[in-house]
Scaffold this motif. Structure first.
Motif, PDB file in Angstrom:
ATOM      1  N   THR A   1      42.804  29.375  34.689  1.00 35.40           N
ATOM      2  CA  THR A   1      44.010  29.311  33.866  1.00 35.40           C
ATOM      3  C   THR A   1      44.296  30.685  33.307  1.00 35.40           C
ATOM      4  O   THR A   1      43.510  31.623  33.450  1.00 35.40           O
TER       5      THR A   1
ATOM      6  N   SER B   1      48.630  25.367  37.911  1.00 41.33           N
ATOM      7  CA  SER B   1      47.930  25.190  36.638  1.00 41.33           C
ATOM      8  C   SER B   1      48.305  23.867  35.988  1.00 41.33           C
ATOM      9  O   SER B   1      47.460  23.179  35.400  1.00 41.33           O
TER      10      SER B   1
ATOM     11  N   ARG C   1      45.875  20.807  34.842  1.00 40.99           N
ATOM     12  CA  ARG C   1      45.892  20.198  33.516  1.00 40.99           C
ATOM     13  C   ARG C   1      46.034  18.687  33.626  1.00 40.99           C
ATOM     14  O   ARG C   1      45.279  17.926  33.007  1.00 40.99           O
TER      15      ARG C   1
ATOM     16  N   PHE D   1      38.741  19.819  28.873  1.00 44.46           N
ATOM     17  CA  PHE D   1      40.186  19.963  28.739  1.00 44.46           C
ATOM     18  C   PHE D   1      40.544  20.741  27.477  1.00 44.46           C
ATOM     19  O   PHE D   1      41.368  21.661  27.512  1.00 44.46           O
TER      20      PHE D   1
ATOM     21  N   HIS E   1      42.626  24.041  27.280  1.00 48.53           N
ATOM     22  CA  HIS E   1      44.005  23.868  26.798  1.00 48.53           C
ATOM     23  C   HIS E   1      44.010  23.579  25.293  1.00 48.53           C
ATOM     24  O   HIS E   1      44.489  22.536  24.847  1.00 48.53           O
TER      25      HIS E   1
ATOM     26  N   ASP F   1      47.491  22.711  23.703  1.00 49.82           N
ATOM     27  CA  ASP F   1      48.310  21.659  24.290  1.00 49.82           C
ATOM     28  C   ASP F   1      49.057  20.911  23.188  1.00 49.82           C
ATOM     29  O   ASP F   1      48.528  20.697  22.089  1.00 49.82           O
TER      30      ASP F   1
END
Length: 362
Positions: free
Chosen positions: A7, A30, A34, A81, A85, A88
């Motif tokens: 990423t 990407s 995700r 995750f 991220h 997010d």
């Protein structure tokens, strides 16, 4: 392996692709990574929930163990995750689910930390209040499970658990005559173990944030009472009294108020502070009632104290004070004698020094 796909935060590959004019393709790839990662986490989570429900319904220990393994896999995927991220838009939701999977895989220490993360987020989203309350509640429950383990190991007394007791400590019967002559006893607080102190802190935090549970609207009051009770258990009587008083003031409809009042009174009993105990019992009558063992106990101690004071005054030939103390022991007599005037009382006291009440003698 899509889970390890680089990423923007973890690789210089974006820089290379940007130079080659392939940024959009990388963004698309990407996004797929995700989506794949969060779908994997939620799939394992859903399977774990389903298996847990079935295991409980069938009382199947093997299936329950399998559900724990699925929760562990889900928790690792959520963690992956969130690491990749962290910004997010739904990170608070995924973080909550991460905490949930840690909790149900019995990783209570880590679950506690992640629930705290969610609870302390400052987000103005309509759905967040529900997540925040559940996170705050489960932060408490996570530590409760850790406390249970320490109790099972005999590292902590069972009384630290919520079901431990709402009753005052058992105390020896008080001899009114002996109590009337005692002084106040200083009781040093016991050190509160770190895990238990964290437990109290989490309950306090729930109350401070003014959170409300839909199923139990008085849950915050129960937490406030429980925190006070733990200070009581560890003989920090000043703090316990202050906290119990706060519960009575802020939760007038709580079913625990009778217990709170009784424990306030008992803190004075433990210190042999009979004056403080009498004052508290009188002030807390709305919570403990008029006719109860505490009221009778205090009345007996007061009576013994008056008799001792009368004896002392009589021995010192302070007959007028002796009359006052003896009369206080007889309802209605004190005001009647007062009405006869100081001159008549002095007349009754002269002569052989005997204190006369009507036709009798003391």
């Amino acid at each position: 392996d899509l889970h390890s796909f680089p990423t923007r935060r973890s690789s210089d590959l974006y820089t290379v692709q940007e130079q080659n004019g392939e940024v959009e393709a990388m963004r698309y790839a990407s996004g797929l990574v995700r989506d794949n990662l969060i779908q994997s986490a939620t799939w394992f989570h859903e399977q774990a929930q389903k298996m847990r429900g079935e295991a409980i319904a069938r009382q199947d220990e093997a299936a329950l163990f399998k559900s724990i393994e699925l929760y562990e896999t889900a928790s690792r995927t959520y963690a992956d995750f969130l690491q990749k991220h962290p910004n997010d838009k739904d990170a608070f939701q995924w973080n909550f689910y991460y905490a949930e999977t840690l909790f149900y895989s019995e990783q209570y220490k880590d679950a506690h930390q992640q629930y705290r993360v969610v609870r302390e987020l400052d987000i103005e989203i309509e759905d967040f209040a529900k997540y925040q309350e559940e996170a705050a509640f489960n932060a408490v429950k996570s530590l409760e499970f850790l406390l249970q383990k320490e109790v099972a190991k005999n590292n902590l007394p069972a009384s630290v658990l919520p079901a431990g007791s709402t009753e005052a400590d058992e105390t020896e019967a008080v001899d009114p005559d002996a109590a009337a002559g005692e002084g106040v006893v200083k009781i040093d607080p016991l050190p509160i173990p770190p895990l238990l102190y964290s437990y109290i802190t989490e309950m306090d935090r729930y109350v401070v944030l003014n959170l409300k549970n839909d199923q139990d609207p008085l849950l915050d009051g129960k937490f406030a009472f429980e925190a006070a009770r733990l200070y009581y258990e560890y003989k920090n009587l000043d703090a316990a009294r202050e906290r119990f008083e706060w519960v009575l003031m802020n939760y007038p409809d709580s079913t625990l108020n009778g217990f709170a009042a009784a424990l306030i009174i008992d803190t004075y009993r433990q210190e042999r502070d009979w004056g403080g105990m009498a004052e508290a019992a009188d002030r807390l009558k709305p919570f403990i009632g008029e006719n109860n063992a505490v009221t009778q106990e205090i009345a007996d101690i007061k009576l013994a104290a008056l008799f001792k004071a009368g004896e002392k005054a009589y021995a010192e030939k302070n007959y007028e004070l002796a009359v006052e103390k003896y009369l206080e022991m007889v309802p209605g007599q004190r005001e009647e004698v007062r009405g006869q005037g100081a001159q008549q009382r002095r007349r009754r006291l002269r002569g052989d020094g005997q204190v006369q009440l009507g036709h009798g003698h003391l």
